[in-house]
Every structure is written in C-alpha cells, then in structure tokens.
Design a protein around this motif. Structure first.
Motif, PDB file in Angstrom:
ATOM      1  N   LEU A  53      35.654  44.291  44.117  1.00 16.80           N
ATOM      2  CA  LEU A  53      37.024  44.587  43.734  1.00 16.80           C
ATOM      3  C   LEU A  53      37.281  44.094  42.241  1.00 16.80           C
ATOM      4  O   LEU A  53      37.514  42.933  41.807  1.00 16.80           O
ATOM      5  CB  LEU A  53      38.443  44.274  44.045  1.00 16.80           C
ATOM      6  CG  LEU A  53      38.629  44.542  45.877  1.00 16.80           C
ATOM      7  CD1 LEU A  53      39.985  44.047  47.031  1.00 16.80           C
ATOM      8  CD2 LEU A  53      38.477  46.079  45.915  1.00 16.80           C
ATOM      9  N   ALA A  54      36.981  45.148  41.456  1.00 13.00           N
ATOM     10  CA  ALA A  54      37.612  44.490  39.791  1.00 13.00           C
ATOM     11  C   ALA A  54      39.137  45.203  39.223  1.00 13.00           C
ATOM     12  O   ALA A  54      39.035  46.284  39.620  1.00 13.00           O
ATOM     13  CB  ALA A  54      35.719  44.824  39.419  1.00 13.00           C
ATOM     14  N   PRO A  55      38.587  45.124  38.012  1.00 10.43           N
ATOM     15  CA  PRO A  55      39.615  45.244  37.230  1.00 10.43           C
ATOM     16  C   PRO A  55      39.457  46.923  36.991  1.00 10.43           C
ATOM     17  O   PRO A  55      40.354  48.097  36.365  1.00 10.43           O
ATOM     18  CB  PRO A  55      39.377  44.618  36.050  1.00 10.43           C
ATOM     19  CG  PRO A  55      38.797  43.732  36.599  1.00 10.43           C
ATOM     20  CD  PRO A  55      38.153  43.803  37.270  1.00 10.43           C
ATOM     21  N   ASP A  56      38.174  47.358  37.060  1.00  9.99           N
ATOM     22  CA  ASP A  56      38.203  49.234  36.822  1.00  9.99           C
ATOM     23  C   ASP A  56      37.952  49.893  38.814  1.00  9.99           C
ATOM     24  O   ASP A  56      38.206  50.822  37.840  1.00  9.99           O
ATOM     25  CB  ASP A  56      36.741  48.727  36.389  1.00  9.99           C
ATOM     26  CG  ASP A  56      35.583  49.417  37.548  1.00  9.99           C
ATOM     27  OD1 ASP A  56      35.677  48.053  37.855  1.00  9.99           O
ATOM     28  OD2 ASP A  56      34.021  50.392  37.478  1.00  9.99           O
ATOM     29  N   ASN A  57      37.830  49.073  39.693  1.00  8.59           N
ATOM     30  CA  ASN A  57      38.803  49.756  40.354  1.00  8.59           C
ATOM     31  C   ASN A  57      39.488  49.580  41.199  1.00  8.59           C
ATOM     32  O   ASN A  57      39.167  50.186  42.866  1.00  8.59           O
ATOM     33  CB  ASN A  57      36.711  49.925  41.648  1.00  8.59           C
ATOM     34  CG  ASN A  57      36.415  48.287  41.978  1.00  8.59           C
ATOM     35  OD1 ASN A  57      37.113  47.598  41.548  1.00  8.59           O
ATOM     36  ND2 ASN A  57      35.735  48.564  42.652  1.00  8.59           N
ATOM     37  N   SER A  58      40.436  48.702  41.450  1.00  7.76           N
ATOM     38  CA  SER A  58      41.520  48.000  41.553  1.00  7.76           C
ATOM     39  C   SER A  58      42.731  47.835  41.227  1.00  7.76           C
ATOM     40  O   SER A  58      42.848  47.847  39.777  1.00  7.76           O
ATOM     41  CB  SER A  58      41.191  47.471  42.781  1.00  7.76           C
ATOM     42  OG  SER A  58      40.191  46.150  42.106  1.00  7.76           O
ATOM     43  N   ASP A  59      43.720  47.701  41.879  1.00  6.08           N
ATOM     44  CA  ASP A  59      45.416  47.815  41.039  1.00  6.08           C
ATOM     45  C   ASP A  59      44.455  46.332  40.865  1.00  6.08           C
ATOM     46  O   ASP A  59      44.783  45.419  41.786  1.00  6.08           O
ATOM     47  CB  ASP A  59      45.578  48.118  41.774  1.00  6.08           C
ATOM     48  CG  ASP A  59      47.534  47.989  41.186  1.00  6.08           C
ATOM     49  OD1 ASP A  59      48.226  47.467  41.596  1.00  6.08           O
ATOM     50  OD2 ASP A  59      47.327  48.024  39.842  1.00  6.08           O
ATOM     51  N   ALA A  60      45.180  45.556  39.531  1.00  3.86           N
ATOM     52  CA  ALA A  60      45.945  44.148  39.397  1.00  3.86           C
ATOM     53  C   ALA A  60      46.684  43.177  41.050  1.00  3.86           C
ATOM     54  O   ALA A  60      46.246  42.051  40.083  1.00  3.86           O
ATOM     55  CB  ALA A  60      46.090  43.641  37.721  1.00  3.86           C
ATOM     56  N   ASP A  61      47.636  43.778  40.835  1.00  2.00           N
ATOM     57  CA  ASP A  61      48.291  43.723  41.867  1.00  2.00           C
ATOM     58  C   ASP A  61      48.086  43.084  43.423  1.00  2.00           C
ATOM     59  O   ASP A  61      48.268  42.684  44.205  1.00  2.00           O
ATOM     60  CB  ASP A  61      49.682  44.857  41.897  1.00  2.00           C
ATOM     61  CG  ASP A  61      51.424  43.635  42.379  1.00  2.00           C
ATOM     62  OD1 ASP A  61      51.271  42.623  42.990  1.00  2.00           O
ATOM     63  OD2 ASP A  61      51.079  44.602  43.585  1.00  2.00           O
ATOM     64  N   ILE A  62      47.245  44.547  43.678  1.00  2.00           N
ATOM     65  CA  ILE A  62      46.009  44.393  44.857  1.00  2.00           C
ATOM     66  C   ILE A  62      45.326  42.994  45.009  1.00  2.00           C
ATOM     67  O   ILE A  62      45.342  42.376  45.990  1.00  2.00           O
ATOM     68  CB  ILE A  62      45.652  45.468  45.090  1.00  2.00           C
ATOM     69  CG1 ILE A  62      45.956  46.638  45.419  1.00  2.00           C
ATOM     70  CG2 ILE A  62      44.422  44.893  46.023  1.00  2.00           C
ATOM     71  CD1 ILE A  62      47.185  46.660  46.806  1.00  2.00           C
TER      72      ILE A  62
END
Length: 145
Positions: A116-125
């Motif tokens: 999970l990276a900043p480009d494929n997931s939400d920061a809150d998740i």
C-alpha cells in the motif's frame, strides 16, 4: 476495550513500484553497456535483464487480489479477481514511512503480498492500518519482514 473497527480497501498494484522496477532495469542495462565485458556477454546480460523485467511487470499486473478487508475479529478476507472471497491470515507486516507492506497467507493461493503506497491507497486507510498493526501484542508477534 472496544474492538477495532473493520478496515476494507480496494487494491491495485502501485504504479511507483512498476516505475522503480523499470528505472532499476534501465540502470542495470546501462551498467552492462558500460562494462568491459565482451559484446556477446553484454548482449546476453541485456536480454536477461529485459526478460526478468518483463516477467516481473507481468506478475505485478496479473495480481489476483482486488480488495482486502481486516474485520473487527482480526480475520482477513481477500477479494480475488474472479470475485471469490478468500480467508487469509496476516503472516507479517512492515511499515516503511508512507508505505505499508502486508504478507497475507491463504490456504488456496499461498502467500499474497500487498504494498500500500501513496499512489494506490488512501492515506487514511494506511494510517488506520499502521495504528491497528501497532496494537498487535508481542505475544501475538508476527514475523517481521
């Protein structure tokens, strides 16, 4: 203590990971080209680098997991590309700055690795996952990567 809320997220492979892989392959090709090896060996190594890169990019693109969920009862569920839901267990996890790496083991498909990276997931998740992963007690310690 109240139980932690469920965390669910859609998953797709990180574009950053693919770009980094291509960059490393380009640097490897440059190193081969600038080496003092004979030309036939340079060509052989270049072909090997290109085949390995192609194989890795294909494996990333064909990842079977499209969504994951971590229930309040600590049970993981993976939604596969063919719309099957599969039970999984958290084998290990690692938090690397803004990245969260999860290794989930399923009975049917073996180990599944989710980055999970900043480009494929939400920061809150990612924040919620980091907080919940930090609550795992040392007695329940998961093997770290």
């Amino acid at each position: 203590m109240t139980s932690a809320p469920a965390i669910g997220f859609e998953y797709r492979p990180s574009r950053w990971l693919r770009r980094t892989l291509v960059l490393v392959a380009a640097l490897a090709l440059l190193a081969v080209a600038l080496s003092a090896l004979p030309m036939w060996l340079k060509l052989l190594l270049a072909v090997l680098v290109l085949l390995a890169t192609w194989h890795a990019l294909r494996r990333l693109a064909a990842g079977p997991v499209v969504a994951a969920g971590w229930g309040a009862d600590d049970a993981w569920t993976l939604r596969m590309r063919n719309h099957d839901d599969m039970a999984a267990t958290l084998a290990s996890s690692r938090v690397l700055g803004a990245f969260v790496l999860l290794r989930l083991r399923t009975a049917e498909r073996g180990m599944q690795v989710l980055l999970l990276a900043p480009d494929n997931s939400d920061a809150d998740i990612r924040r919620r996952l980091r907080m919940r992963l930090a609550t795992i007690q040392p007695g329940e310690a998961l093997p770290r990567l």
